[in-house]
Motif scaffolding. Structure first.
Motif, short mmCIF file in Angstrom:
data_model
loop_
_atom_site.label_atom_id
_atom_site.label_comp_id
_atom_site.label_asym_id
_atom_site.label_seq_id
_atom_site.Cartn_x
_atom_site.Cartn_y
_atom_site.Cartn_z
N HIS A 1 0.75 -1.12 0.08
CA HIS A 1 -0.07 0.02 -0.01
C HIS A 1 0.77 1.19 0.01
O HIS A 1 1.57 1.44 0.92
CB HIS A 1 -0.99 -0.06 1.30
N PHE B 1 -0.44 10.54 -3.04
CA PHE B 1 -0.22 11.91 -2.50
C PHE B 1 -1.41 12.22 -1.46
O PHE B 1 -1.84 11.42 -1.03
CB PHE B 1 -0.52 12.84 -3.87
N ALA C 1 -10.37 12.13 7.09
CA ALA C 1 -10.72 10.93 6.39
C ALA C 1 -10.15 10.97 4.63
O ALA C 1 -9.91 10.02 4.11
CB ALA C 1 -12.34 10.81 6.25
N ASP C 2 -10.31 12.16 4.15
CA ASP C 2 -9.83 12.32 2.62
C ASP C 2 -8.42 12.96 2.49
O ASP C 2 -8.06 13.54 1.62
CB ASP C 2 -10.88 13.06 1.99
N VAL D 1 -5.32 11.72 2.38
CA VAL D 1 -4.40 10.61 1.50
C VAL D 1 -4.92 9.93 0.72
O VAL D 1 -6.14 9.48 0.89
CB VAL D 1 -3.43 9.95 2.68
N THR D 2 -4.37 9.82 -0.49
CA THR D 2 -4.52 8.66 -1.69
C THR D 2 -3.67 7.42 -1.63
O THR D 2 -2.49 7.97 -1.87
CB THR D 2 -4.78 9.53 -2.90
N LEU D 3 -4.23 6.50 -1.23
CA LEU D 3 -3.43 5.08 -1.46
C LEU D 3 -3.59 4.48 -2.78
O LEU D 3 -4.58 4.71 -3.30
CB LEU D 3 -3.74 4.14 -0.22
N ALA D 4 -2.52 3.78 -3.09
CA ALA D 4 -2.52 3.05 -4.51
C ALA D 4 -1.91 1.99 -4.31
O ALA D 4 -0.97 1.64 -3.33
CB ALA D 4 -2.16 4.25 -5.58
N ALA E 1 -3.65 7.24 6.72
CA ALA E 1 -3.45 5.88 5.90
C ALA E 1 -3.57 4.70 6.95
O ALA E 1 -4.11 3.68 6.22
CB ALA E 1 -1.95 6.13 5.40
#
Lengths: 278, 278
Positions: free
Chosen positions: A144, A148, A157-158, A160-163, A190
């Motif tokens: 994970h 960004f 809650a928003d 961080v963006t995981l990929a 995260a």
């Protein structure tokens, strides 16, 4: 033949670095990486894909040669079809260590993800290949990856963006330039989505040398912030509006400097003890 | 002893359902789940954690009993410490099948993530326990879970938030209520960050029965949209501003209805063929 050859069958080291590692003074982190890879016998491949700067690969090539590696090759994967090039895969097949430079981790994941090169890196790391990465190159090492996110100390809650990352281990989520860019909030976010992986916040010029026993040792001039969520009793992550702050109860936090270790299986931090270097 | 006992050592089925599955007419999907779990010998555990409605567990309990299961137990894990309760872990230890209800997948991941219950579900699924989930319960099954996101057909870099899921497989990313809520854009976004996992867009009342051979078969009244990114040549994901549309070249798309199969290793879709049911 590097150390990788000698401990055939065990996973190679996984070495995330927080960015801006010293390359001109004693280069402690990079020097240690070269030593682990076999020192004068080390064959190192540099993957500069994350970077926009065409000189990045050549600069690391020079540094690793100065540090005594036997052979250094830069593999500038720029498009997805490059990741099927037999001559470059051959270099990865023979390398003792691979180094991923900084830049943009989404450029790494969109270029390498799902290709032969990514599968080869995963497979060879399981058999002993050491893989280091700095900044973006550190972020992508785990299953994970933080793609960004926003700055600040409080989780939202928003934030961080995981990929999906390269997937060498699912035990950690890595963040870098950690105190320099005020990233505690996004790392807490995260790990709070699912309190299973441990958050690693790496300061600049600081590295975690993670061995096959899942114990990491800190090296470099800064600190690593460990965010261990395994004893979290409660979080409001599931009920928060996306822009609201999120409460989390029971995170265990450690700030580790050079020589400290952290055991990712036992979830135990240890101060430096006089002992042989790992 | 259910089928799980007979094929000891192979992974149990993983069965994501797109939500709103029929429970009153022929209940085709839930009936098939019960049959796979051993029919009249089946012991099923229901985990209603995702739901806010205190009646959810009891309703599924009744349905599974009507469908002929031998034993059905609801395990209403509400707090993280519930996930260490020995009597409930005992039920999971003995179950032939586990069913995760709908609701909010972040409630599931924040409550179960990193606990004994989550580790037990992963371990037992590898040894033969069948695990089904509907809606939120489907989203959480894979390693990378869609936590939330926006509607619409065009991908944007910040359109979706991924989080670690239960981790039964890393080969798929699951979305549900798929055509009902116009979610192609967010599924394309999710797979584009790293074109390695295959996107599964599940319509309501539609399920994927994913066997231990990584071949899934479609059941139910709707369709499954397969978004296969393994041949993607290019995407602008790494260079797009967060609110801009993202271009992606070379996605392979399949729309599969009941009886169609998809092989996640070979990346091959097949139309229904006359053969014994899997």
């Amino acid at each position: 033949m590097g150390e990788q050859g000698r401990r055939n069958g065990t996973r190679g080291c996984i070495i995330p670095i927080g960015g801006a590692e010293d390359k001109v003074r004693d280069s402690a982190i990079l020097r240690r990486f070269v030593r682990i890879c076999g020192g004068r016998r080390a064959r190192i491949a540099v993957i500069p894909t994350a970077s926009q700067d065409p000189e990045t690969g050549a600069r690391y090539e020079e540094t690793f040669k100065e540090l005594g590696s036997r052979e250094v090759r830069t593999l500038p994967f720029a498009e997805r079809r490059d990741c099927e090039r037999k001559d470059w895969l051959e270099v990865l097949e023979r390398a003792d260590g691979v180094f991923l430079t900084g830049g943009n981790q989404l450029r790494l994941s969109t270029t390498l993800g799902g290709t032969k090169a990514a599968r080869l890196l995963r497979r060879r790391n399981r058999k002993g290949l050491h893989i280091a990465g700095t900044s973006a190159g550190a972020a992508i090492l785990s299953e994970h990856m933080i793609a960004f996110g926003a700055e600040g100390p409080t989780p939202h809650a928003d934030m961080v963006t995981l990929a999906p990352g390269l997937g060498l281990t699912a035990r950690i989520i890595i963040d870098q330039h950690f105190r320099q860019r005020d990233r505690l909030g996004r790392l807490l976010t995260a790990v709070s989505y699912n309190p299973t992986a441990v958050g690693l916040g790496l300061d600049e010029d600081t590295a975690a040398f993670l061995g096959p026993d899942d114990v990491l040792e800190v090296a470099g001039s800064g600190a690593i912030t460990i965010v261990d969520p395994t004893e979290v009793e409660y979080s409001s992550m599931d009920s928060s509006q996306q822009h609201d702050p999120v409460s989390i109860l029971g995170v265990r936090l450690h700030i580790l400097v050079e020589g400290c270790t952290y055991d990712l299986r036992a979830h135990r931090a240890s101060a430096p003890a006089p002992r042989e270097e790992r």
